[in-house]
Scaffold this motif. Sequence first.
Motif, PDB file in Angstrom:
ATOM      1  N   TRP A 158       7.898   7.224  11.648  1.00  0.00           N
ATOM      2  CA  TRP A 158       9.356   7.442  11.025  1.00  0.00           C
ATOM      3  C   TRP A 158       9.725   8.758  10.537  1.00  0.00           C
ATOM      4  CZ3 TRP A 158       9.271   8.136   5.470  1.00  0.00           C
ATOM      5  CH2 TRP A 158       7.841   7.971   4.851  1.00  0.00           C
TER       6      TRP A 158
ATOM      7  N   VAL B 297       1.418  10.802   3.335  1.00  0.00           N
ATOM      8  CA  VAL B 297       2.244   9.440   3.281  1.00  0.00           C
ATOM      9  C   VAL B 297       3.361   9.244   4.622  1.00  0.00           C
ATOM     10  CG1 VAL B 297       3.774   7.580   2.361  1.00  0.00           C
ATOM     11  CG2 VAL B 297       1.767   8.881   1.071  1.00  0.00           C
TER      12      VAL B 297
ATOM     13  N   PHE C 296      11.498  15.553   1.802  1.00  0.00           N
ATOM     14  CA  PHE C 296       9.864  15.616   1.686  1.00  0.00           C
ATOM     15  C   PHE C 296       9.398  16.741   1.592  1.00  0.00           C
ATOM     16  CE2 PHE C 296      10.193  10.932   2.931  1.00  0.00           C
ATOM     17  CZ  PHE C 296       9.589  10.384   1.942  1.00  0.00           C
TER      18      PHE C 296
ATOM     19  N   GLU D  21      17.327   6.751   5.139  1.00  0.00           N
ATOM     20  CA  GLU D  21      17.408   8.310   5.825  1.00  0.00           C
ATOM     21  C   GLU D  21      18.973   8.131   6.439  1.00  0.00           C
ATOM     22  OE1 GLU D  21      18.083   8.790   9.565  1.00  0.00           O
ATOM     23  OE2 GLU D  21      17.413  10.719   9.071  1.00  0.00           O
TER      24      GLU D  21
ATOM     25  N   ALA E  90       0.824  -1.177  -0.013  1.00  0.00           N
ATOM     26  CA  ALA E  90       0.104   0.082  -0.085  1.00  0.00           C
ATOM     27  C   ALA E  90       0.872   1.100  -0.022  1.00  0.00           C
ATOM     28  CB  ALA E  90      -0.924  -0.233   1.079  1.00  0.00           C
ATOM     29  N   GLN E  91       1.817   1.297   0.658  1.00  0.00           N
ATOM     30  CA  GLN E  91       2.926   2.416   0.848  1.00  0.00           C
ATOM     31  C   GLN E  91       3.576   2.569  -0.669  1.00  0.00           C
ATOM     32  OE1 GLN E  91       5.199   3.892   4.396  1.00  0.00           O
ATOM     33  NE2 GLN E  91       7.011   2.889   3.375  1.00  0.00           N
TER      34      GLN E  91
ATOM     35  N   LEU F 122      21.077   9.503   3.527  1.00  0.00           N
ATOM     36  CA  LEU F 122      20.928  10.850   3.425  1.00  0.00           C
ATOM     37  C   LEU F 122      21.419  11.775   4.679  1.00  0.00           C
ATOM     38  CD1 LEU F 122      17.054  10.829   2.618  1.00  0.00           C
ATOM     39  CD2 LEU F 122      18.899  11.433   1.072  1.00  0.00           C
TER      40      LEU F 122
ATOM     41  N   SER G 169      15.448  16.311   9.745  1.00  0.00           N
ATOM     42  CA  SER G 169      16.555  15.609   9.320  1.00  0.00           C
ATOM     43  C   SER G 169      16.583  16.017   7.610  1.00  0.00           C
ATOM     44  CB  SER G 169      16.292  14.038   9.501  1.00  0.00           C
ATOM     45  OG  SER G 169      15.091  13.882   8.630  1.00  0.00           O
ATOM     46  N   ALA G 170      17.687  15.334   6.866  1.00  0.00           N
ATOM     47  CA  ALA G 170      17.549  15.281   5.546  1.00  0.00           C
ATOM     48  C   ALA G 170      16.768  14.972   4.918  1.00  0.00           C
ATOM     49  CB  ALA G 170      19.080  14.920   5.031  1.00  0.00           C
ATOM     50  N   GLN G 171      16.154  13.873   5.493  1.00  0.00           N
ATOM     51  CA  GLN G 171      14.936  12.897   4.511  1.00  0.00           C
ATOM     52  C   GLN G 171      13.704  13.791   4.849  1.00  0.00           C
ATOM     53  OE1 GLN G 171      14.149   8.517   4.636  1.00  0.00           O
ATOM     54  NE2 GLN G 171      12.722   9.058   6.025  1.00  0.00           N
TER      55      GLN G 171
ATOM     56  N   ILE H 147      20.827  18.730   0.047  1.00  0.00           N
ATOM     57  CA  ILE H 147      19.763  17.790   0.030  1.00  0.00           C
ATOM     58  C   ILE H 147      18.737  18.312  -1.184  1.00  0.00           C
ATOM     59  CG2 ILE H 147      18.572  18.048   2.030  1.00  0.00           C
ATOM     60  CD1 ILE H 147      18.172  14.815  -0.009  1.00  0.00           C
TER      61      ILE H 147
ATOM     62  N   ILE I  14      13.673  17.281   5.264  1.00  0.00           N
ATOM     63  CA  ILE I  14      13.803  18.447   4.397  1.00  0.00           C
ATOM     64  C   ILE I  14      13.499  17.914   3.042  1.00  0.00           C
ATOM     65  CG2 ILE I  14      15.472  20.034   3.523  1.00  0.00           C
ATOM     66  CD1 ILE I  14      17.026  19.876   6.178  1.00  0.00           C
TER      67      ILE I  14
ATOM     68  N   GLU J 213       3.631   2.218   7.358  1.00  0.00           N
ATOM     69  CA  GLU J 213       3.642   1.377   6.551  1.00  0.00           C
ATOM     70  C   GLU J 213       2.384   0.315   6.926  1.00  0.00           C
ATOM     71  OE1 GLU J 213       4.300  -1.989   5.967  1.00  0.00           O
ATOM     72  OE2 GLU J 213       3.740  -2.235   3.869  1.00  0.00           O
TER      73      GLU J 213
ATOM     74  N   LEU K 113      -1.028   1.666   6.831  1.00  0.00           N
ATOM     75  CA  LEU K 113      -1.513   1.620   5.512  1.00  0.00           C
ATOM     76  C   LEU K 113      -1.927   0.113   5.000  1.00  0.00           C
ATOM     77  CD1 LEU K 113       1.060   4.018   3.810  1.00  0.00           C
ATOM     78  CD2 LEU K 113      -1.225   4.362   4.163  1.00  0.00           C
TER      79      LEU K 113
ATOM     80  N   GLY L 260      23.215  15.423   5.197  1.00  0.00           N
ATOM     81  CA  GLY L 260      22.858  16.097   6.631  1.00  0.00           C
ATOM     82  C   GLY L 260      22.057  17.144   6.528  1.00  0.00           C
ATOM     83  N   ARG L 261      22.443  18.227   7.164  1.00  0.00           N
ATOM     84  CA  ARG L 261      21.811  19.354   7.043  1.00  0.00           C
ATOM     85  C   ARG L 261      22.785  20.616   6.320  1.00  0.00           C
ATOM     86  NH1 ARG L 261      17.426  21.074   9.685  1.00  0.00           N
ATOM     87  NH2 ARG L 261      18.375  23.234   9.980  1.00  0.00           N
TER      88      ARG L 261
END
Lengths: 395, 395
Positions: free
Chosen positions: B334, B242, B203, A247, A198-199, A250, B197-199, A274, B201, B247, B250, A255-256
Amino acid sequence: MSAIAVDEELTRAAGSREAYEPSSPVAEFGASEPLRLDAGIDLAPFRIAYNTYGELNADKSNAILICHALTMDHYPASPSPTTGKPGWWSPLIGEGKPIDTTKFFVICSNVIGGCGGSTGPASLDAASGDPFGLNLPVITVRDMVRAQKMLVERFGIDTLFAVVGGSMGGMQVLEWTVSYPDKVFAAVPIATGARHSAQNIAFHEIGRQAVMADPEWHGGRYFQKGKRPTKGLAVARMTAHVTYLSEMALHRKFGRNLQDRDTFGYGFDADFQIESYLRHQGSTFVDRFDANSYLYLTRAMDYFDIAADFQGLLANAFQGSKTRFCLISFSSDWLFPTAESREIVHALNAAAASVSFVEVETDKGHDAFLLDEPDFYRAMDGFLSSAARARGLCE
Amino acid sequence: MSAIAVDEELTRAAGSREAYEPSSPVAEFGASEPLRLDAGIDLAPFRIAYNTYGELNADKSNAILICHALTMDHYPASPSPTTGKPGWWSPLIGEGKPIDTTKFFVICSNVIGGCGGSTGPASLDAASGDPFGLNLPVITVRDMVRAQKMLVERFGIDTLFAVVGGSMGGMQVLEWTVSYPDKVFAAVPIATGARHSAQNIAFHEIGRQAVMADPEWHGGRYFQKGKRPTKGLAVARMTAHVTYLSEMALHRKFGRNLQDRDTFGYGFDADFQIESYLRHQGSTFVDRFDANSYLYLTRAMDYFDIAADFQGLLANAFQGSKTRFCLISFSSDWLFPTAESREIVHALNAAAASVSFVEVETDKGHDAFLLDEPDFYRAMDGFLSSAARARGLCE
């Protein structure tokens, strides 16, 4: 072929009489050999663009079919004419490499629905003379595999020594072993699952909505308008790309960290590395990929559920299988987590099939199957060497 | 207020002379009380829309400030005039509830940069008479907190009994404890982190690119054009949504269930329930949220890094803190995983601050802080009751 196939086809669609000559071999299938699609439609004519590496042996027992992932092509071991970059699995395929072209005959074809030279939504519809666009029936992973089977038969190959692929390629591998269990001696499904979750459907739907929200998409008829929905496709690619990484990776890579600056810009330009990286991923992707193909191939993955025809019982899908399986997953892959490979391993065990399983420790996420991962290469080498001995291909 | 503030402001921008009357109280700050922004600009005039629940006691020691998340508003305990739905924390705030309005005076204000009535990009720029759009300076979490401090002072409150909030609201809680350590008796940062976090940012950047790729965005001047970038904002919301779920959730809620059909549609309509659900999330969001505010508030979260002014040493940010902290995280989140709360707990321990920590077991992901989670409510109740006793607010 110096530009991507869709552009050349666009030229043709726009009125050029010059014959379309892709740089790779193409197998043409005419009206007498239609591709029977899951959508209930016979597709004819159609064609498959492919490449081969190595030599087919006398008894045609040494063929390995490589199945490519969503945005890859049929250039796993030679430079892509689209990007000029080395083949996407060049560390894995070649003389003395794990998929050793001195021993094996390697075939890789562009999937049906793609944009690398095989029939896809950018191809000309003989009926209208225009690119198919959304008039091409929706393609499934089983359709891709049916087409590959027809290509393999053109070579006079009865049984493939191995079918190997990652992600959407891994889905094709699984489909081969279920649709044609007697035609696959060994199978290596990598970083994949028995069905799209689904995700994963959710992330694909976001990408499709981004493409279809772009006014330059024009209901899929953008070639006729001389346009392309590049902004929407770039957003789709950015979204997918985040799911291909972990994650951890990344954080480690970006990082930042700020991009070319010491302090925040207090605006909406790319302050963080990023952001620049993602924008670059988006903008380069649209130069090499057709937006409609992106819709079709994501849809094919969404529809994939290998147990669907077996009352949802995965073990039943593999019942009686004589294929030797090697499942490979990557520890930080959250798109196709190890648990999904493990579920397939359990089903294969329940079906009393031959199966080995390797989880590669890495922080590189789903993309690891395309990156330098020595443990992955060793697993592939060990499994294929052992299978080759069992097949009598070497001592 | 029957429509959202931005629409009323649009009406005003379009020439109506009718005074703008939001349905909630508004604190107006004039030229003599500018808001000093991190971007280096003084914002004046500006205003803060807010709501209160319960009564401020005689010595003004029972005030709890609720900080809202990215897409929420200042209606945590009363129906939102925008959606008509109950307050977003109504199970948590009210008579006899964990945040008990018979004991506490609850304040919640719309953040600066938002679109619920406080000054944001949809507000009229006095200089031009047009909505600010991108002419509003970029806002930070610290700016939001500075504005809240000015509002709290209007009530004559010197020290807040507690500051409570989840996600971006949790960032504001942390900022309060670092910017104004003596003004916060107790703090409850929920489902949050010390930095984006980078992830995360990544999204956010996808969402911003989706908005800015929409031709109806018009460089942020869509009100002047009588347009709104609804398609881009819907894609942004789908992407974010999302990340708010797990997960597991969902899979449990949607799995691969089809929407109103038994078989695949072999097209690009919403075949799967998860697709319909996401499309619905996107299309309803655009009715209640301003696209430019979405850019501003995601940017504020990206910029958040509470340790940045302390050489990156988180413990130093909390050195000497007398505030009592209760960190709350959710096991399947997450976006702000438990590890990020734990990092804050470790830093508070290193700073010898008073801290308790609860990880709530749930499969509901980040969104759990807005959902029915009895363990979460119990943790809040227990911590606030104990802090209230320590503060002498009850026996």
